[in-house]
Design an enzyme around this catalytic site. Structure first.
Site, PDB file in Angstrom:
ATOM      1  N   GLY A  29     -49.759   8.596 -16.381  1.00 23.36           N
ATOM      2  CA  GLY A  29     -50.810   9.517 -16.794  1.00 23.36           C
ATOM      3  C   GLY A  29     -52.023   8.800 -17.326  1.00 23.36           C
ATOM      4  CG  ASN A  30     -55.692  10.352 -17.125  1.00 21.96           C
ATOM      5  OD1 ASN A  30     -56.175  11.146 -17.922  1.00 21.96           O
ATOM      6  ND2 ASN A  30     -55.458  10.680 -15.867  1.00 21.96           N
TER       7      ASN A  30
END
Ligand code: C5P
Length: 220
Positions: A29-30
């Site tokens: 993810g980020n």
């Protein structure tokens, strides 16, 4: 801000950050919180627009008075955007989309006993959703992209933005610096908005809501 100055405009906004599954319990993810995209959606709805918010893993509550479409991965986001783009007047890609996804999604949890001390992941490129939407643009549609960069030199940052605006083919590109403490999770933002020629049309800083209002002024 004049309430109603975007009356009846159909605006599709993506917000948040995608999660690319690795196995049933893990993802890549980020750190995008979704705050800037959510502020755009909230402000656009308050100004009379009909808003579809394509939301990827938001860390903030979605606003009221918008049509919410929940997605998780880049592939989900792409499908939802392509469906919603059909009758949109404006498309805003504020979501942080993973550039790569795991080549293989394991059906079972990856076990450290099976992989040992190092684990090498193979990633494959995701399609550029924004470039695809811009290439498929209908007459009169306005497509707005974002560029979050860690470059600290203002001139080099602007250069990166100009190059990206040209490459993606969007009508406007919102350029902002991100870092460990700036941009993504923050309550505030500082942006420069470039048009398709790379000219600066807006410089704005302040709360994400005030930045949203300035960006939406382009659409009146
Ligand atoms: O190339 P970069 O990721 O910096 O571009 C950012 C812009 O492109 C954002 O508007 C983001 O939503 C969009 N994007 C996309 N699909 C990708 C990567 C980024 O639509 N695979």
């Amino acid at each position: 801000v004049t309430p109603g100055d975007l009356d009846g405009k159909r605006i599709v906004i993506s917000a948040g950050g995608t999660r690319e599954p690795l196995d049933p319990v893990r993802y890549l993810g980020n750190r995008s919180s979704g705050k800037q995209g959510v502020a755009l959606a909230e402000a656009a709805a308050a100004r009379g627009a009909v808003v579809v918010l394509v939301a990827a893993n938001l860390e903030v509550p979605a606003p009221e008075h918008v049509e919410l479409r929940l997605v998780s991965s880049a592939a989900d986001l792409e499908r939802a955007m392509n469906v919603a783009a059909g009758d949109a007047d404006v498309i805003i890609m504020a979501a942080a989309v993973a550039d790569y996804r795991p080549a293989e999604v394991r059906a079972d949890k990856i076990k450290k006993d099976d992989t040992g001390d190092t684990l090498v992941l193979t990633l494959v490129r995701n399609p550029d959703i924004l470039a695809g939407l811009a290439a498929a643009k209908k007459p009169g549609q306005v497509v707005i992209g974002f560029a979050a960069e860690t470059e600290t030199d203002p001139d080099r940052l602007l250069g990166l933005g100009r190059e990206k605006a040209a490459r993606k083919g969007c009508d406007y590109l919102v350029l902002n610096r991100v870092g460990w403490t700036e941009g993504f999770a923050s309550e505030r933002n500082a942006v420069r908005v470039l048009d398709s020629r790379g000219d600066i049309v807006i410089e704005a800083s302040g709360s994400k809501m005030s930045v949203a209002e300035r960006i939406l002024d382009l659409l009146r």
